[in-house]
Design a protein around this motif. Structure first.
Motif, PDB file in Angstrom:
ATOM      1  N   SER A  95       1.124  -1.213   0.033  1.00 11.59           N
ATOM      2  CA  SER A  95      -0.048  -0.039   0.017  1.00 11.59           C
ATOM      3  C   SER A  95       0.768   1.154   0.040  1.00 11.59           C
ATOM      4  CB  SER A  95      -0.829  -0.032   1.152  1.00 11.59           C
ATOM      5  OG  SER A  95       0.050   0.159   2.284  1.00 11.59           O
ATOM      6  N   SER A  96       0.386   2.243  -0.306  1.00  9.32           N
ATOM      7  CA  SER A  96       1.240   3.526  -0.611  1.00  9.32           C
ATOM      8  C   SER A  96       1.676   3.854   0.946  1.00  9.32           C
ATOM      9  CB  SER A  96       0.561   4.838  -1.162  1.00  9.32           C
ATOM     10  OG  SER A  96      -0.806   5.100  -0.365  1.00  9.32           O
ATOM     11  N   SER A  97       0.938   3.639   2.126  1.00 13.52           N
ATOM     12  CA  SER A  97       1.445   4.016   3.330  1.00 13.52           C
ATOM     13  C   SER A  97       2.647   3.157   3.832  1.00 13.52           C
ATOM     14  CB  SER A  97       0.128   3.903   4.509  1.00 13.52           C
ATOM     15  OG  SER A  97      -0.204   2.490   4.535  1.00 13.52           O
ATOM     16  N   GLN A  98       2.687   1.877   3.495  1.00 14.30           N
ATOM     17  CA  GLN A  98       3.659   0.983   3.628  1.00 14.30           C
ATOM     18  C   GLN A  98       5.105   1.630   3.015  1.00 14.30           C
ATOM     19  OE1 GLN A  98       2.907  -3.154   2.959  1.00 14.30           O
ATOM     20  NE2 GLN A  98       1.218  -3.076   4.518  1.00 14.30           N
ATOM     21  N   ALA A  99       4.796   1.784   1.689  1.00 15.22           N
ATOM     22  CA  ALA A  99       5.864   2.438   0.827  1.00 15.22           C
ATOM     23  C   ALA A  99       6.512   3.898   1.545  1.00 15.22           C
ATOM     24  CB  ALA A  99       5.441   3.005  -0.648  1.00 15.22           C
ATOM     25  N   THR A 100       5.537   4.682   2.099  1.00 21.03           N
ATOM     26  CA  THR A 100       5.973   5.772   2.539  1.00 21.03           C
ATOM     27  C   THR A 100       6.795   5.435   3.954  1.00 21.03           C
ATOM     28  OG1 THR A 100       3.851   6.854   1.930  1.00 21.03           O
ATOM     29  CG2 THR A 100       5.294   8.114   3.288  1.00 21.03           C
ATOM     30  N   ALA A 101       6.263   4.565   4.652  1.00 25.90           N
ATOM     31  CA  ALA A 101       6.962   4.098   5.932  1.00 25.90           C
ATOM     32  C   ALA A 101       8.233   3.695   5.572  1.00 25.90           C
ATOM     33  CB  ALA A 101       6.176   3.065   6.420  1.00 25.90           C
ATOM     34  N   LEU A 102       8.658   2.865   4.647  1.00 29.87           N
ATOM     35  CA  LEU A 102       9.956   2.419   4.291  1.00 29.87           C
ATOM     36  C   LEU A 102      10.898   3.495   3.924  1.00 29.87           C
ATOM     37  CD1 LEU A 102      10.149  -0.656   2.077  1.00 29.87           C
ATOM     38  CD2 LEU A 102      10.590  -0.426   4.400  1.00 29.87           C
ATOM     39  N   GLN A 103      10.029   4.401   3.236  1.00 24.69           N
ATOM     40  CA  GLN A 103      11.037   5.584   2.611  1.00 24.69           C
ATOM     41  C   GLN A 103      11.367   6.246   3.780  1.00 24.69           C
ATOM     42  OE1 GLN A 103       8.489   7.423  -0.219  1.00 24.69           O
ATOM     43  NE2 GLN A 103       9.875   6.928  -1.741  1.00 24.69           N
ATOM     44  N   GLU A 104      10.422   6.609   4.934  1.00 24.61           N
ATOM     45  CA  GLU A 104      10.876   7.416   6.041  1.00 24.61           C
ATOM     46  C   GLU A 104      11.940   6.695   6.797  1.00 24.61           C
ATOM     47  OE1 GLU A 104       6.974   8.309   7.821  1.00 24.61           O
ATOM     48  OE2 GLU A 104       6.812   9.940   6.080  1.00 24.61           O
ATOM     49  N   PHE A 105      12.050   5.318   6.792  1.00 23.19           N
ATOM     50  CA  PHE A 105      13.115   4.623   7.559  1.00 23.19           C
ATOM     51  C   PHE A 105      14.405   4.672   6.629  1.00 23.19           C
ATOM     52  CE2 PHE A 105       9.382   2.227   9.610  1.00 23.19           C
ATOM     53  CZ  PHE A 105       9.605   2.884  10.888  1.00 23.19           C
ATOM     54  N   GLY A 106      14.236   5.058   5.299  1.00 27.19           N
ATOM     55  CA  GLY A 106      15.711   5.316   4.673  1.00 27.19           C
ATOM     56  C   GLY A 106      15.929   4.024   3.833  1.00 27.19           C
ATOM     57  N   PHE A 107      14.801   3.299   3.534  1.00 25.61           N
ATOM     58  CA  PHE A 107      15.030   1.889   2.618  1.00 25.61           C
ATOM     59  C   PHE A 107      14.594   2.408   1.142  1.00 25.61           C
ATOM     60  CE2 PHE A 107      14.723   0.226   6.973  1.00 25.61           C
ATOM     61  CZ  PHE A 107      15.738  -0.694   6.989  1.00 25.61           C
ATOM     62  N   LYS A 108      15.677   2.444   0.367  1.00 21.07           N
ATOM     63  CA  LYS A 108      15.233   2.765  -1.018  1.00 21.07           C
ATOM     64  C   LYS A 108      15.574   1.713  -1.962  1.00 21.07           C
ATOM     65  CE  LYS A 108      16.212   6.777  -3.795  1.00 21.07           C
ATOM     66  NZ  LYS A 108      17.294   6.090  -4.634  1.00 21.07           N
ATOM     67  N   PRO A 109      14.820   1.037  -2.697  1.00 28.32           N
ATOM     68  CA  PRO A 109      15.160  -0.075  -3.609  1.00 28.32           C
ATOM     69  C   PRO A 109      15.848   0.352  -4.748  1.00 28.32           C
ATOM     70  CG  PRO A 109      12.821   0.392  -4.037  1.00 28.32           C
ATOM     71  CD  PRO A 109      13.200   1.375  -2.994  1.00 28.32           C
ATOM     72  N   ASP A 110      16.827  -0.481  -5.389  1.00 25.61           N
ATOM     73  CA  ASP A 110      17.487  -0.051  -6.739  1.00 25.61           C
ATOM     74  C   ASP A 110      16.588  -0.628  -7.991  1.00 25.61           C
ATOM     75  OD1 ASP A 110      19.843   0.722  -5.499  1.00 25.61           O
ATOM     76  OD2 ASP A 110      20.083  -1.413  -5.057  1.00 25.61           O
ATOM     77  N   LEU A 111      15.563  -1.255  -7.821  1.00 24.92           N
ATOM     78  CA  LEU A 111      14.722  -2.085  -8.804  1.00 24.92           C
ATOM     79  C   LEU A 111      13.524  -2.706  -8.134  1.00 24.92           C
ATOM     80  CD1 LEU A 111      15.392  -2.676 -11.820  1.00 24.92           C
ATOM     81  CD2 LEU A 111      15.791  -4.970 -11.348  1.00 24.92           C
ATOM     82  N   PHE A 112      12.632  -2.514  -9.039  1.00 21.18           N
ATOM     83  CA  PHE A 112      11.257  -2.924  -8.623  1.00 21.18           C
ATOM     84  C   PHE A 112      10.656  -3.796  -9.596  1.00 21.18           C
ATOM     85  CE2 PHE A 112       6.673  -2.921  -8.131  1.00 21.18           C
ATOM     86  CZ  PHE A 112       6.347  -2.650  -6.619  1.00 21.18           C
ATOM     87  N   ILE A 113      10.677  -4.983  -9.408  1.00 27.31           N
ATOM     88  CA  ILE A 113      10.201  -6.089 -10.119  1.00 27.31           C
ATOM     89  C   ILE A 113       8.880  -6.441 -10.101  1.00 27.31           C
ATOM     90  CG2 ILE A 113      10.482  -8.479 -10.999  1.00 27.31           C
ATOM     91  CD1 ILE A 113      13.251  -8.271  -9.813  1.00 27.31           C
ATOM     92  N   LEU A 114       8.079  -6.431 -11.361  1.00 27.46           N
ATOM     93  CA  LEU A 114       6.639  -6.697 -11.457  1.00 27.46           C
ATOM     94  C   LEU A 114       6.341  -7.925 -12.074  1.00 27.46           C
ATOM     95  CD1 LEU A 114       3.809  -5.877 -10.768  1.00 27.46           C
ATOM     96  CD2 LEU A 114       3.945  -4.455 -12.791  1.00 27.46           C
ATOM     97  N   LEU A 115       5.801  -8.933 -11.492  1.00 25.05           N
ATOM     98  CA  LEU A 115       5.471 -10.002 -12.239  1.00 25.05           C
ATOM     99  C   LEU A 115       4.036  -9.751 -12.839  1.00 25.05           C
ATOM    100  CD1 LEU A 115       6.805 -12.932  -9.672  1.00 25.05           C
ATOM    101  CD2 LEU A 115       8.010 -12.108 -12.097  1.00 25.05           C
ATOM    102  N   ASP A 116       3.914 -10.006 -13.784  1.00 19.44           N
ATOM    103  CA  ASP A 116       2.593  -9.900 -14.730  1.00 19.44           C
ATOM    104  C   ASP A 116       1.819 -11.087 -15.122  1.00 19.44           C
ATOM    105  OD1 ASP A 116       0.541  -8.172 -15.882  1.00 19.44           O
ATOM    106  OD2 ASP A 116       1.405  -8.209 -17.643  1.00 19.44           O
TER     107      ASP A 116
END
Ligand code: AP5
Length: 212
Positions: A95-116
């Protein structure tokens, strides 16, 4: 630019093959696999308060509340092995709130893999999925059958792997996926997850090789 400790997120509908691909990715790249669903199932198995609460939501195919899941994932990402080797985050953020929380803790991914994967395939994958409690390996009765009678005899099924429950899980996924994708659009690689598992891995491997 070469990245030393890769930080990867992998996302996709229920039974799109996240866990299967994570096995293949960690074998080659040595990242620490952190799966939100596995962390929750471990809490359930230990009989903790959080596990008991989480199970009520998982039974309904709903998202488990952030107050349970966010700190759990954050703590795992902060462990020395994840920091040292890099991480492969599976099923989080949802969810966007989970994404925001991660960002606030300083965790930033290099790549986001989406399985379609098209929805009709997902149901078939869910009902045939089996797990080996000894090795932790994921099997499918049709697409990835166990190697021996001995393994076949001990396979288990997840409590939320019924046709009825996967439909609820899929609804939850469809409601949330766009808001998460929009936050990572610059680093998303979309992979055709309906192919054979080795072909799916080949697509992912190509994207990871560019980073590593
Ligand atoms: P979670 O455990 O994450 O489940 P999920 O997202 O529904 O995904 P699955 O584990 O079912 O599937 P997968 O994509 O890993 O597929 P697999 O590789 O096994 O979440 C469970 C619940 O926990 C959620 O409903 C929610 O309640 C809660 N939760 C989790 N994260 C949360 C969060 N962040 N916030 C709040 N709540 C959260 O493959 C499936 C089957 O297909 C296997 O049998 C496999 O052998 C087969 N298969 C795989 N690839 C292929 C292929 N290419 N061809 C043929 N068969 C294949």
């Amino acid at each position: 630019k070469k990245i030393e400790n890769m930080k990867i997120m992998i996302s996709g509908a229920p039974a799109s093959g996240k866990g299967t691909q994570c096995e293949l990715i960690t074998k080659k790249y040595g990242l620490v696999h952190i799966a939100a669903g596995d962390l929750l199932r471990a809490e359930i198995a230990e009989g903790t308060e959080n596990g008991k609460r989480a199970k009520e939501y998982m039974e309904k195919g709903d998202l488990v509340p952030n107050e349970i899941v966010v700190m759990m994932v954050k703590d795992r990402l902060s462990q020395p092995d994840s920091v040292e080797k890099g991480w492969l985050l599976d099923g989080f953020p949802r969810s966007s709130s989970q994404a925001t929380a991660l960002q606030e803790f300083g965790f930033k991914p290099d790549l986001f893999i989406l399985l379609d994967v098209p929805q009709d395939i997902l149901v078939d994958r869910v009902v045939g999925r089996r797990l080996d409690p000894v090795s932790g390996k994921i099997y499918h009765l049709k697409y990835s059958p166990p190697e021996s009678e001995e393994i076949a005899a001990r396979l288990t099924q997840r409590f939320d792997d019924t046709e009825e429950k996967v439909k609820l899980r899929l609804e939850t996924h469809n409601q949330n996926v766009e808001s998460v994708l929009s936050l990572y659009q610059d680093i998303i690689v979309k992979v055709d997850g309906s192919a054979d598992k080795d072909d799916v891995f080949a697509q992912i491997d190509k994207a990871l090789a560019k980073l590593s």
